[in-house]
Design a protein around this motif. Structure first.
Motif, PDB file in Angstrom:
ATOM      1  N   ILE A  29       0.846  -1.196   0.000  1.00 51.86           N
ATOM      2  CA  ILE A  29       0.000   0.000   0.000  1.00 51.86           C
ATOM      3  C   ILE A  29       0.878   1.241   0.000  1.00 51.86           C
ATOM      4  N   LEU A  30       1.878   1.252   0.851  1.00 50.16           N
ATOM      5  CA  LEU A  30       2.897   2.301   0.870  1.00 50.16           C
ATOM      6  C   LEU A  30       4.234   1.639   0.586  1.00 50.16           C
ATOM      7  N   LYS A  31       5.115   2.360  -0.029  1.00 48.17           N
ATOM      8  CA  LYS A  31       6.451   1.829  -0.288  1.00 48.17           C
ATOM      9  C   LYS A  31       7.399   2.298   0.810  1.00 48.17           C
ATOM     10  N   PRO A  32       8.179   1.389   1.388  1.00 49.83           N
ATOM     11  CA  PRO A  32       9.162   1.814   2.394  1.00 49.83           C
ATOM     12  C   PRO A  32      10.080   2.892   1.815  1.00 49.83           C
ATOM     13  N   GLY A  33      10.298   3.941   2.612  1.00 48.22           N
ATOM     14  CA  GLY A  33      11.139   5.046   2.176  1.00 48.22           C
ATOM     15  C   GLY A  33      10.367   6.238   1.632  1.00 48.22           C
ATOM     16  N   GLN A  34       9.062   6.067   1.320  1.00 51.14           N
ATOM     17  CA  GLN A  34       8.267   7.193   0.840  1.00 51.14           C
ATOM     18  C   GLN A  34       8.054   8.186   1.977  1.00 51.14           C
ATOM     19  N   VAL A  35       8.158   9.471   1.659  1.00 52.72           N
ATOM     20  CA  VAL A  35       7.973  10.534   2.649  1.00 52.72           C
ATOM     21  C   VAL A  35       6.631  11.218   2.386  1.00 52.72           C
ATOM     22  N   PHE A  36       5.879  11.478   3.459  1.00 51.74           N
ATOM     23  CA  PHE A  36       4.564  12.100   3.374  1.00 51.74           C
ATOM     24  C   PHE A  36       4.489  13.272   4.343  1.00 51.74           C
ATOM     25  N   ILE A  37       3.604  14.220   4.039  1.00 50.89           N
ATOM     26  CA  ILE A  37       3.288  15.310   4.952  1.00 50.89           C
ATOM     27  C   ILE A  37       1.874  15.046   5.463  1.00 50.89           C
ATOM     28  N   VAL A  38       1.725  14.940   6.773  1.00 50.43           N
ATOM     29  CA  VAL A  38       0.430  14.695   7.402  1.00 50.43           C
ATOM     30  C   VAL A  38       0.024  15.988   8.099  1.00 50.43           C
ATOM     31  N   LYS A  39      -1.140  16.545   7.711  1.00 49.76           N
ATOM     32  CA  LYS A  39      -1.602  17.814   8.279  1.00 49.76           C
ATOM     33  C   LYS A  39      -2.883  17.575   9.073  1.00 49.76           C
ATOM     34  N   SER A  40      -3.034  18.307  10.175  1.00 46.41           N
ATOM     35  CA  SER A  40      -4.252  18.194  10.980  1.00 46.41           C
ATOM     36  C   SER A  40      -4.487  19.484  11.748  1.00 46.41           C
ATOM     37  N   PHE A  41      -5.736  19.676  12.171  1.00 43.40           N
ATOM     38  CA  PHE A  41      -6.073  20.797  13.035  1.00 43.40           C
ATOM     39  C   PHE A  41      -5.799  20.406  14.475  1.00 43.40           C
ATOM     40  N   LEU A  42      -5.442  21.382  15.289  1.00 42.23           N
ATOM     41  CA  LEU A  42      -5.252  21.134  16.712  1.00 42.23           C
ATOM     42  C   LEU A  42      -6.604  20.812  17.348  1.00 42.23           C
ATOM     43  N   PRO A  43      -6.623  19.966  18.381  1.00 38.12           N
ATOM     44  CA  PRO A  43      -7.894  19.556  19.004  1.00 38.12           C
ATOM     45  C   PRO A  43      -8.749  20.733  19.477  1.00 38.12           C
ATOM     46  N   GLU A  44      -8.135  21.787  20.007  1.00 37.28           N
ATOM     47  CA  GLU A  44      -8.927  22.924  20.485  1.00 37.28           C
ATOM     48  C   GLU A  44      -9.632  23.650  19.341  1.00 37.28           C
ATOM     49  N   VAL A  45      -9.039  23.642  18.147  1.00 38.84           N
ATOM     50  CA  VAL A  45      -9.675  24.240  16.972  1.00 38.84           C
ATOM     51  C   VAL A  45     -10.910  23.425  16.595  1.00 38.84           C
ATOM     52  N   VAL A  46     -10.767  22.107  16.577  1.00 40.74           N
ATOM     53  CA  VAL A  46     -11.890  21.231  16.226  1.00 40.74           C
ATOM     54  C   VAL A  46     -13.020  21.384  17.247  1.00 40.74           C
ATOM     55  N   ARG A  47     -12.690  21.448  18.528  1.00 38.48           N
ATOM     56  CA  ARG A  47     -13.724  21.610  19.571  1.00 38.48           C
ATOM     57  C   ARG A  47     -14.473  22.930  19.395  1.00 38.48           C
ATOM     58  N   THR A  48     -13.750  24.004  19.111  1.00 38.94           N
ATOM     59  CA  THR A  48     -14.386  25.312  18.926  1.00 38.94           C
ATOM     60  C   THR A  48     -15.320  25.289  17.724  1.00 38.94           C
ATOM     61  N   TRP A  49     -14.856  24.739  16.596  1.00 35.74           N
ATOM     62  CA  TRP A  49     -15.701  24.655  15.397  1.00 35.74           C
ATOM     63  C   TRP A  49     -16.899  23.751  15.639  1.00 35.74           C
ATOM     64  N   HIS A  50     -16.722  22.699  16.426  1.00 39.49           N
ATOM     65  CA  HIS A  50     -17.827  21.778  16.696  1.00 39.49           C
ATOM     66  C   HIS A  50     -18.941  22.479  17.481  1.00 39.49           C
ATOM     67  N   LYS A  51     -18.576  23.393  18.372  1.00 36.25           N
ATOM     68  CA  LYS A  51     -19.590  24.153  19.119  1.00 36.25           C
ATOM     69  C   LYS A  51     -20.452  24.978  18.164  1.00 36.25           C
ATOM     70  N   ILE A  52     -19.871  25.457  17.092  1.00 35.69           N
ATOM     71  CA  ILE A  52     -20.587  26.310  16.140  1.00 35.69           C
ATOM     72  C   ILE A  52     -21.356  25.487  15.104  1.00 35.69           C
ATOM     73  N   PHE A  53     -20.701  24.478  14.512  1.00 30.88           N
ATOM     74  CA  PHE A  53     -21.281  23.767  13.374  1.00 30.88           C
ATOM     75  C   PHE A  53     -21.798  22.364  13.687  1.00 30.88           C
ATOM     76  N   GLN A  54     -21.684  21.889  14.904  1.00 26.03           N
ATOM     77  CA  GLN A  54     -22.113  20.571  15.355  1.00 26.03           C
ATOM     78  C   GLN A  54     -21.727  19.449  14.387  1.00 26.03           C
ATOM     79  N   GLU A  55     -22.705  18.821  13.726  1.00 30.81           N
ATOM     80  CA  GLU A  55     -22.417  17.618  12.927  1.00 30.81           C
ATOM     81  C   GLU A  55     -21.543  17.869  11.702  1.00 30.81           C
ATOM     82  N   SER A  56     -21.532  19.083  11.180  1.00 34.15           N
ATOM     83  CA  SER A  56     -20.788  19.334   9.937  1.00 34.15           C
ATOM     84  C   SER A  56     -19.400  19.937  10.191  1.00 34.15           C
TER      85      SER A  56
END
Length: 72
Positions: A29-56
């Motif tokens: 599925i992945l080849k050994p040696g391949q380099v990837f960039i993994v991006k994510s939002f910080l948990p506090e950002v997700v919690r704040t947005w969840h208060k505003i937009f709930q399910e979406s």
């Protein structure tokens, strides 16, 4: 499996990014040696947005990133 090479904050600290390398994979599925960039939002950002937009929350955050990438 992946191994973290480096970590950094993005967008003024709202998101984080990790540079990772694939060290092992089942069924090529992945080849050994391949380099990837993994991006994510910080948990506090997700919690704040969840208060505003709930399910979406995920949809709104994804759209924000997509729109930001299109800005000149």
């Amino acid at each position: 499996m992946i191994q973290v090479l480096s970590r950094e904050e993005m967008d003024g600290g709202l998101r984080k990014a990790m540079r990772v390398v694939s060290t092992w994979s089942e069924d090529d599925i992945l080849k050994p040696g391949q380099v990837f960039i993994v991006k994510s939002f910080l948990p506090e950002v997700v919690r704040t947005w969840h208060k505003i937009f709930q399910e979406s929350t995920v949809l709104h955050l994804c759209l924000r990133v997509s729109l930001k990438l299109r800005d000149p």
